[in-house]
Scaffold this motif. Structure first.
Motif, mmCIF file in Angstrom:
data_model
loop_
_atom_site.group_PDB
_atom_site.id
_atom_site.type_symbol
_atom_site.label_atom_id
_atom_site.label_comp_id
_atom_site.label_asym_id
_atom_site.label_seq_id
_atom_site.Cartn_x
_atom_site.Cartn_y
_atom_site.Cartn_z
ATOM 1 N N VAL A 288 -51.547 19.440 -17.646
ATOM 2 C CA VAL A 288 -50.272 20.155 -17.562
ATOM 3 C C VAL A 288 -50.507 21.662 -17.519
ATOM 4 O O VAL A 288 -49.744 22.400 -16.877
ATOM 5 C CB VAL A 288 -49.357 19.761 -18.739
ATOM 6 N N VAL A 289 -51.563 22.142 -18.171
ATOM 7 C CA VAL A 289 -51.851 23.582 -18.149
ATOM 8 C C VAL A 289 -52.177 24.026 -16.727
ATOM 9 O O VAL A 289 -51.666 25.037 -16.236
ATOM 10 C CB VAL A 289 -52.999 23.928 -19.112
ATOM 11 N N THR A 290 -53.036 23.272 -16.045
ATOM 12 C CA THR A 290 -53.312 23.578 -14.641
ATOM 13 C C THR A 290 -52.034 23.488 -13.822
ATOM 14 O O THR A 290 -51.823 24.268 -12.886
ATOM 15 C CB THR A 290 -54.368 22.616 -14.083
ATOM 16 N N GLY A 291 -51.156 22.552 -14.172
ATOM 17 C CA GLY A 291 -49.876 22.441 -13.478
ATOM 18 C C GLY A 291 -49.035 23.695 -13.613
ATOM 19 O O GLY A 291 -48.312 24.071 -12.686
ATOM 20 N N ARG A 292 -49.124 24.367 -14.771
ATOM 21 C CA ARG A 292 -48.376 25.619 -14.938
ATOM 22 C C ARG A 292 -48.921 26.707 -14.019
ATOM 23 O O ARG A 292 -48.160 27.518 -13.473
ATOM 24 C CB ARG A 292 -48.429 26.056 -16.400
ATOM 25 N N ILE A 293 -50.224 26.742 -13.856
ATOM 26 C CA ILE A 293 -50.804 27.686 -12.892
ATOM 27 C C ILE A 293 -50.285 27.380 -11.496
ATOM 28 O O ILE A 293 -49.968 28.289 -10.716
ATOM 29 C CB ILE A 293 -52.340 27.610 -12.943
ATOM 30 N N CYS A 294 -50.176 26.092 -11.174
ATOM 31 C CA CYS A 294 -49.652 25.699 -9.867
ATOM 32 C C CYS A 294 -48.193 26.097 -9.693
ATOM 33 O O CYS A 294 -47.772 26.477 -8.592
ATOM 34 C CB CYS A 294 -49.823 24.195 -9.663
ATOM 35 N N MET A 295 -47.394 26.023 -10.759
ATOM 36 C CA MET A 295 -46.003 26.467 -10.671
ATOM 37 C C MET A 295 -45.937 27.972 -10.405
ATOM 38 O O MET A 295 -45.099 28.447 -9.627
ATOM 39 C CB MET A 295 -45.252 26.124 -11.954
ATOM 40 N N SER A 296 -46.821 28.730 -11.046
ATOM 41 C CA SER A 296 -46.891 30.168 -10.768
ATOM 42 C C SER A 296 -47.252 30.406 -9.312
ATOM 43 O O SER A 296 -46.672 31.268 -8.642
ATOM 44 C CB SER A 296 -47.926 30.837 -11.676
ATOM 45 N N ALA A 297 -48.220 29.628 -8.799
ATOM 46 C CA ALA A 297 -48.639 29.778 -7.407
ATOM 47 C C ALA A 297 -47.485 29.466 -6.454
ATOM 48 O O ALA A 297 -47.272 30.169 -5.456
ATOM 49 C CB ALA A 297 -49.829 28.869 -7.125
ATOM 50 N N SER A 298 -46.736 28.395 -6.749
ATOM 51 C CA SER A 298 -45.574 28.056 -5.912
ATOM 52 C C SER A 298 -44.570 29.199 -5.890
ATOM 53 O O SER A 298 -44.013 29.543 -4.833
ATOM 54 C CB SER A 298 -44.890 26.795 -6.455
ATOM 55 N N ALA A 299 -44.344 29.797 -7.054
ATOM 56 C CA ALA A 299 -43.374 30.894 -7.147
ATOM 57 C C ALA A 299 -43.862 32.119 -6.396
ATOM 58 O O ALA A 299 -43.078 32.777 -5.686
ATOM 59 C CB ALA A 299 -43.135 31.240 -8.614
ATOM 60 N N VAL A 300 -45.139 32.441 -6.508
ATOM 61 C CA VAL A 300 -45.697 33.590 -5.803
ATOM 62 C C VAL A 300 -45.566 33.394 -4.294
ATOM 63 O O VAL A 300 -45.105 34.289 -3.564
ATOM 64 C CB VAL A 300 -47.176 33.782 -6.203
ATOM 65 N N GLY A 301 -45.977 32.215 -3.798
ATOM 66 C CA GLY A 301 -45.891 31.969 -2.365
ATOM 67 C C GLY A 301 -44.465 31.985 -1.852
ATOM 68 O O GLY A 301 -44.182 32.540 -0.782
ATOM 69 N N SER A 302 -43.552 31.396 -2.607
ATOM 70 C CA SER A 302 -42.154 31.349 -2.181
ATOM 71 C C SER A 302 -41.520 32.736 -2.175
ATOM 72 O O SER A 302 -40.745 33.075 -1.270
ATOM 73 C CB SER A 302 -41.359 30.408 -3.101
ATOM 74 N N ALA A 303 -41.837 33.545 -3.170
ATOM 75 C CA ALA A 303 -41.288 34.906 -3.217
ATOM 76 C C ALA A 303 -41.834 35.749 -2.066
ATOM 77 O O ALA A 303 -41.097 36.544 -1.466
ATOM 78 C CB ALA A 303 -41.629 35.555 -4.555
#
Length: 633
Positions: A288-303
Motif C-alpha cells: 500500500v505504501v508503494t501504492g501511495r507513491i503511485c497515487m502521487s504519480a497519477s496526480a502529477v501526470g494528470s496535473a
C-alpha cells in the motif's frame, strides 16, 4: 521530439536546449530508461483516445477498453514481473497512463503493485506458479477495505479459520459491514483472483490480518460461495467497484501469503517473527505504501496534462481587445495567465517532491527500520499534499478553458473527477496526514525550543535562500502552536489531547510538505548549469515560495521574521514573478514532453480546435456546392 527521450536526437539549442534541461528536472537524468517506454506506449494504439461519436461510450464500454489496454500493455512488457518489482516503473506507469485512461491506471496498479507485488514480496523462494497472472490469463485484484472498515483496515472482520482436517482455511463474511468494498472484483475483463485480507484464526486464536490468494470469478460469474455485487456508479473512472462476500469458502494452506509476519507450518501451528497483530497487518499490506507513491504519480501526470491543455488553449483562443485593437489570445490577460503561472510553479513543485520521495523510498529499502519509517512518513505526506494540490490545479485549469473544458472529448472531465479517487485511494489523505502529524508533533515536542529573534530578519524577497528560511519558520511556528495546544490539554484522555492539537498539527504537515518541495526546488536549481533553464526554474521556485510566504505573512510578521515593509512588498514581488513566468508558459509546458500523438487526441490542444465541431452538412459547406458555376459574388 524531446531529446532526453530520443537517443538519436541531437542536443537542443536555444529554446530546445532549455526545454530539454527542464524536462530532465521533471523526469530525471535517466528519463529515457525510466519513462521512455511508457511515453512511447501512450502514443500508440490502443492507448490513443477513441473519437467516439455522441453521446460517447458507456461506462461498461470504457471499462472493457481499459481491460483491452491492460492486455496490450502486458503484451508489450518484457516481463510482467518488471513493474511489480520496480517502484520506479510502477510510478512511471501511473504518471503516463492516468492522464490517458484513469480506469486503466487503476486496474493496472492493482494488478501489478497490490497483487503481483505482494505475491513477489511475501512468497520469495516459494514454488507458487504465477504464470496465469504474468500472462493475464487471470487478472489480480486486492480486497482489503470493508464496508465498515476503511482507514481502520486492521479491524477487518472477514475471517480465515484454519481447518486442520483439510489443511486449509475457510473464508467467511460474518455480517454486512464485513463485505469487501473494493474495485475490479467482478468478472468484467476476464477471470479474477484476489488477495483477500482476513483475520487468521488458528486453534481458536486470532493472530491478526493476513492476505490469502483466492480465486474469485471465472470469465462470466463468481465462483461458488462468493458473491460479487456491483456498487452504484461512482464519480470518475468506470472501474467496477463491488461488494464481495464469502460464504465458507475453502482454500488450501498454500493460499496464505507467509513471511516474517507469520505462517502455518505442516504441523498446523502458527509461528511468527513479528510481534503484535498490527505490525503483522502492516507487513502483510506493505505494498500500500508503494501504492501511495503511485497515487502521487497519477496526480502529477494528470496535473501536467491539464495544465498543458489550458496553456495551449489559452494561446489560440482569441478574444476582443477593444474597438480599435485586434483580438488577442486570452492568455494575454493577467486574470487568465496569473492562475496558470502559479499552477505551473505548483506542478513543478509536485513533480520535484514526487521524485524526491521516490528516491528516498527506494534507498530506504536497505536502511534501518527508523529510516524506513521516516521515508514512509514522507510518502504519506507527499501523497496527501500532491493529490490535494493536483485537485486545485486541475479545477483551475478546467475553469480557464470554459465550456470547452467541460466536454469529455477534451479530456479534462475525467481528470477532474479522477483526482478524487487518488485522494481517497491507498489511505484517505486526512487519515494518513493525521498519522504523519502525530509523528512529527512528537518529534517537535522532543526537540529543543529555539529562542525567538529579537528583531525581524533582514532579507530580500527576491532571494530564494531568504524565502527558504521563511518557509522553515512557518513550519516551526505551526509545530510550536500544536505543541502548546497539546501541553495545555488535560492528561488522561488521548483523544481529547489529540483533538486539541490536531488542527495546528495538520497545518504543520502542510508546511512540512511545502518546505520539502522548496528543498527539492533548491536541489534541482543547483544541479542546472547557469543559463536560461536555471533562470526559468529559479523564477518558478521563487513564485512557489513567495505564494506560501504571502499566505502566512501575518504569522511571520507577528513572530518577527518579516517587517511591515516586506509584507507590503509581497504583492509587487509576486506580480513581478507572475509576469516573468507567464511569459514562458508555452515553453514550460513543452518541458512536460507530452507526445504529439497524445495531444492530437484532445481537440482543445490544437489551434484548429474548431475543426472538431465542423458540420459537413451545414450551410457553409452546402452553399458553396449549390453556387452556379461561374457566378459572381
Amino acid at each position: 521530439m524531446n531529446a532526453i527521450f530520443d537517443s538519436a536526437a541531437p542536443s537542443g539549442t536555444g529554446n530546445g536546449r532549455v526545454t530539454d534541461l527542464l524536462s530532465t528536472v521533471l523526469f530525471g537524468s535517466d528519463a529515457r530508461r525510466e519513462h521512455g517506454f511508457w511515453r512511447r506506449l501512450v502514443a500508440t494504439e490502443p492507448f490513443r483516445r477513441p473519437l467516439w461519436p455522441p453521446p460517447g461510450p458507456t461506462s461498461d464500454e470504457r471499462l472493457a477498453l481499459a481491460h483491452a489496454r491492460l492486455r496490450a500493455l502486458n503484451d508489450a512488457l518484457d516481463s510482467a514481473a518488471r513493474p511489480a518489482a520496480d517502484p520506479r516503473a510502477l510510478a512511471a506507469l501511473h504518471e503516463w497512463l492516468a492522464p490517458v485512461d484513469p480506469a486503466l491506471a487503476t486496474v493496472a496498479g492493482i494488478h501489478y503493485n497490490l497483487f503481483l507485488g505482494s505475491l513477489l514480496d511475501h512468497d520469495a523462494g516459494s514454488f507458487r506458479d504465477l504464470s496465469d497472472f504474468l500472462r493475464l490469463r487471470r487478472i489480480g485484484t486486492f480486497l482489503c477495505t470493508e464496508v465498515a472498515h476503511g482507514n481502520d483496515a486492521a479491524a477487518v472482520e472477514t475471517t480465515a479459520t484454519y481447518d486442520p482436517g483439510r489443511d486449509g482455511f475457510v473464508l467467511h463474511t460474518p455480517n454486512a459491514g464485513a463485505q469487501k468494498f473494493m474495485p475490479n472484483t467482478s468478472p468484467a475483463g476476464g477471470p479474477k483472483s484476489g488477495l483477500v485480507a482476513a483475520r487468521l484464526i488458528v486453534g481458536g486464536a486470532d493472530h491478526g490480518v493476513f492476505l490469502l490468494l483466492v480465486p474469485l470469478t471465472d470469465a462470466s460469474r463468481a465462483l461458488p460461495g462468493i458473491r460479487v455485487r456491483r456498487l452504484p456508479a461512482r464519480m470518475g473512472s468506470p472501474v467496477d467497484h463491488s461488494l464481495t462476500s464469502f460464504d465458507q469458502v475453502f482454500v488450501g494452506r498454500g493460499a496464505l501469503l507467509g513471511g516474517p509476519q507469520g505462517r502455518v507450518g505442516d504441523d498446523g501451528v502458527f509461528r511468527s517473527e513479528t510481534e503484535g497483530r498490527r505490525r503483522r497487518f502492516l507487513t502483510s499490506i506493505g505494498r500500500v505504501v508503494t501504492g501511495r507513491i503511485c497515487m502521487s504519480a497519477s496526480a502529477v501526470g494528470s496535473a501536467r496534462v491539464t495544465l498543458a491543455l489550458a496553456v495551449r488553449y489559452g494561446g489560440h483562443r482569441f478574444v476582443s481587445a477593444g474597438r480599435a485593437a485586434p483580438p488577442v489570445p486570452v492568455l494575454a490577460h493577467r486574470s487568465h495567465h496569473g492562475p496558470l503561472a502559479e499552477a505551473m510553479a505548483t506542478v513543478f513543485a509536485m513533480s520535484l517532491l514526487h521524485r524526491r520521495v521516490l528516491d528516498r523510498w527506494e534507498k530506504a529499502a536497505s536502511r534501518p527500520p527508523a529510516e524506513r519509517e521516516a521515508a514512509e512518513r514522507l510518502v504519506d505526506i507527499a501523497k496527501g499534499w500532491i493529490t490535494w494540490q493536483a485537485r486545485d490545479v486541475i479545477v483551475e485549469c478546467r475553469e480557464r478553458c470554459g465550456a470547452q473544458g467541460l466536454l469529455e472529448n477534451n479530456g479534462m472531465t475525467e481528470l477532474v473527477t479522477g483526482i478524487e479517487g487518488a485522494i481517497t485511494a491507498e489511505g484517505d489523505n486526512l487519515a494518513i496526514c493525521s498519522r504523519a502529524a502525530a509523528g512529527l508533533l512528537a518529534d517537535a515536542v522532543r526537540a529543543p525550543q529555539e529562542e525567538p529573534d529579537p528583531e525581524p530578519e533582514s532579507g530580500d524577497l527576491a532571494d530564494l535562500r531568504f524565502l527558504g528560511r521563511l518557509l522553515d519558520q512557518v513550519e516551526r511556528i505551526r509545530w510550536a502552536r500544536a505543541a502548546a495546544r497539546l501541553a495545555g490539554a488535560e492528561h488522561g484522555d488521548p483523544l481529547e489531547r489529540w483533538n486539541a492539537a490536531s488542527g495546528p498539527a495538520l497545518r504543520g504537515v502542510e508546511a512540512h510538505a511545502y518546505r520539502q518541495a522548496a528543498h527539492a526546488y533548491d536541489h534541482a536549481i543547483t544541479a542546472l548549469p547557469d543559463g536560461e533553464a536555471r533562470d526559468r526554474l529559479g523564477e518558478l521556485a521563487r513564485l512557489f515560495a513567495l505564494s506560501w510566504v504571502a499566505a502566512n505573512s501575518g504569522d511571520l510578521l507577528a513572530a518577527g521574521h518579516l517587517t511591515a515593509g516586506q509584507v507590503e512588498g509581497l504583492t509587487d514581488a509576486t506580480e513581478q514573478l507572475v509576469a516573468a513566468v507567464s511569459g514562458h508558459l508555452p515553453e514550460l509546458a513543452e518541458s512536460f514532453a507530452l507526445p504529439p500523438e497524445l495531444l492530437a487526441d484532445w481537440p482543445i490542444a490544437g489551434a484548429r480546435y474548431t475543426d472538431a465541431y465542423d458540420d459537413p452538412g451545414a450551410s457553409w459547406h452546402t452553399e458553396a456546392a449549390r453556387e452556379p458555376s461561374g457566378s459572381a459574388r
